[in-house]
Motif scaffolding. Structure first.
Motif, PDB file in Angstrom:
ATOM      1  N   ASP A  85      55.100  51.703  41.437  1.00  0.00           N
ATOM      2  CA  ASP A  85      55.107  50.778  40.300  1.00  0.00           C
ATOM      3  C   ASP A  85      54.928  49.317  40.699  1.00  0.00           C
ATOM      4  O   ASP A  85      55.056  48.421  39.865  1.00  0.00           O
TER       5      ASP A  85
ATOM      6  N   GLN B  24      56.815  47.491  42.501  1.00  0.00           N
ATOM      7  CA  GLN B  24      58.054  46.696  42.637  1.00  0.00           C
ATOM      8  C   GLN B  24      58.313  46.298  44.081  1.00  0.00           C
ATOM      9  O   GLN B  24      58.887  45.251  44.345  1.00  0.00           O
TER      10      GLN B  24
ATOM     11  N   ARG C  35      61.981  41.916  45.659  1.00  0.00           N
ATOM     12  CA  ARG C  35      61.567  42.977  44.754  1.00  0.00           C
ATOM     13  C   ARG C  35      61.047  42.389  43.450  1.00  0.00           C
ATOM     14  O   ARG C  35      61.618  41.455  42.910  1.00  0.00           O
TER      15      ARG C  35
HETATM   16 MG    MG Z   1      60.602  51.143  40.138  1.00  0.00          MG
END
Ligand code: MG
Ligand code: UDP
Length: 321
Positions: free
Chosen positions: A104, A106, A204
Motif C-alpha cells: 500500500d 506505507q 511511515r
Molecule cells: Mg498498510
C-alpha cells in the motif's frame, strides 16, 4: 557482489493500490539493477492472499508485461502473516535476499537501498524501523507502542516499531522454513532465528489508496497471537496471582475465626460480596488465559498447512537460482 533480490509483497484486495505501487517497486528494482547493486534476475514477487477483487488479474497482467513481476496466488485468504510466509518460502530457493514490504505504499521504498547496503556489510537480517508514526492516529500509535512494551515485559525479543518491512538473507530463510508453527508471528520469530542483524530507519506514510485490512478486532487478534506465540508468561502470571490470593485468603481465614470467637459475625455482607466477585473474576480470567493457550495447542497439534498455493504466474516456474 550482486545478490538476487526478491521483493515479496502480500496483497489482499488491493486493486486500487496495485497499479501505482507496482510502478514504485518496478522502478526501484530496475534502478538497483542498473546501478549493479543487485543481479538482473531480481524480481518483485506478489502474493495474492485470496483476494476477492481483481488483484490477481492485475498481478497476472503485470507479469505478462514484464518478467520482473512474478506472482503466486493462495487458495483462500489466510491473513498477512501467512501470505508473507508463503512468499518468503517461495522465494528462498530462487534468491539470495528477500525484502518483504506491504503493497500500500506505507513503507518507504527508498529504505531498500540502505537495506541492501547493510546486507553487503555482512548483516543477514535488516529491520525496517519506523522513525516516526505521525501518519498514524493517536489511538493506533498509543496502542501499538504499549503493545511493544507489553511484549518486552513478557520476555519476547522484538524490535521496537518494526513491522514486517525487512530484509532476510537466504540463510535466514532456510532456518525460517524449520519453524513449523501454525500460530505464526514473524516479528517475534525472526529475532529468534538469530544471525547478525541491524536496523534502518524510515518514516511511515499514508496508504496510497484503499483502506486498512486491520481494523481494531483484527489488530487485537494479531496482538493476542503475538503474545501467545512468543511467551508463556501469562500462564506464570496466573500462578503468581494464585499465590497472592492464597496469602490474602489465609489472613482472611484467621481474621474470620477471630471474629467468630469475639462474636462479631453477622455484619459483612458487603465484604463477602466483594470477595466472591473478585475471586470469581480472577478465576474466569485465568481460565480464559488457559483456554487461549489450549486453543493454540489444538491448532498446532493438527498441523494443518499454513497456506496452499493455487496458482503461479507463467514465467515464474522457469526461474531457478
Ligand atoms: Mg498498510
Ligand atoms: N494483507 C494480506 N492479507 C490480509 C490482510 C492484509 O495479505 O488478510 C496485506 C495487505 O494487502 C497489505 C499488508 O498485508 O499489503 C498490510 O495490510 P494493511 O495495509 O491493510 O494493514 P496496516 O498497514 O493498516 O496495518
Amino acid at each position: 557482489m550482486r545478490p538476487i533480490l526478491f521483493i515479496v509483497v502480500p496483497c489482499y484486495n488491493e486493486e486500487e493500490v496495485l497499479p501505482e505501487s507496482s510502478r514504485l517497486f518496478f522502478d526501484k528494482l530496475v534502478a538497483l539493477i542498473d546501478r549493479n547493486e543487485i543481479a538482473p534476475e531480481s524480481r518483485v514477487l506478489f502474493v495474492d492472499d485470496g483476494s476477492k477483487d481483481s488483484t490477481w488479474k492485475i498481478i497476472q497482467s503485470l507479469s505478462r508485461e514484464d518478467k520482473h513481476f512474478q506472482g503466486v496466488s493462495l487458495s483462500r485468504n489466510r491473513g498477512h502473516q501467512n501470505a508473507l510466509l508463503a512468499g518468503l518460502l517461495e522465494a528462498k530457493d530462487k534468491c539470495d535476499i528477500t525484502i518483504s514490504i506491504d503493497c500500500d505504499g506505507q513503507d518507504d521504498i527508498d529504505a531498500i537501498d540502505e537495506m541492501v547496503a547493510r546486507y553487503k556489510e555482512g548483516n543477514d537480517v535488516v529491520y525496517g524501523v519506523r522513525s516516526d508514526r505521525s501518519s498514524d492516529s493517536f489511538f493506533k500509535r498509543f496502542t501499538a507502542e504499549s503493545y511493544y512494551h507489553l511484549l518486552r515485559f513478557l520476555g519476547a525479543d522484538i524490535v521496537f516499531n518494526h513491522a514486517d518491512y525487512r530484509l532476510l538473507s537466504d540463510r535466514v530463510l532456510y532456518e525460517l522454513d524449520s519453524f513449523k508453527e501454525v500460530n505464526l508471528y514473524l516479528r517475534g520469530i525472526v529475532p529468534l532465528i538469530g544471525f547478525s542483524s541491524t536496523s534502518v530507519y524510515y518514516s511511515r506514510k499514508e496508504r496510497i489508496a484503499g483502506e486498512t485490512h486491520y481494523p481494531l478486532a483484527r489488530m487485537l487478534a494479531l496482538a493476542m497471537n503475538g503474545i501467545t506465540s512468543l511467551s508463556a508468561e501469562p500462564l506464570r502470571l496466573i500462578s503468581k496471582i494464585g499465590v497472592f490470593i492464597a496469602i490474602i485468603s489465609f489472613i482472611g481465614v484467621i481474621w474470620s475465626i477471630v471474629e467468630q470467637f469475639t462474636g462479631n459475625t453477622v455484619a459483612g455482607w458487603a465484604s463477602m460480596t466483594c470477595i466472591i466477585c473478585f475471586v470469581a473474576g480472577v478465576q474466569l480470567l485465568s481460565i480464559g488465559i488457559l483456554g487461549e493457550y489450549i486453543g493454540k495447542i489444538y491448532l498446532e497439534v493438527k498441523g494443518r498447512p499454513r497456506f496452499i498455493i493455487k496458482e503461479r504466474t507463467k514465467r515464474y516456474e522457469e526461474q531457478a537460482k
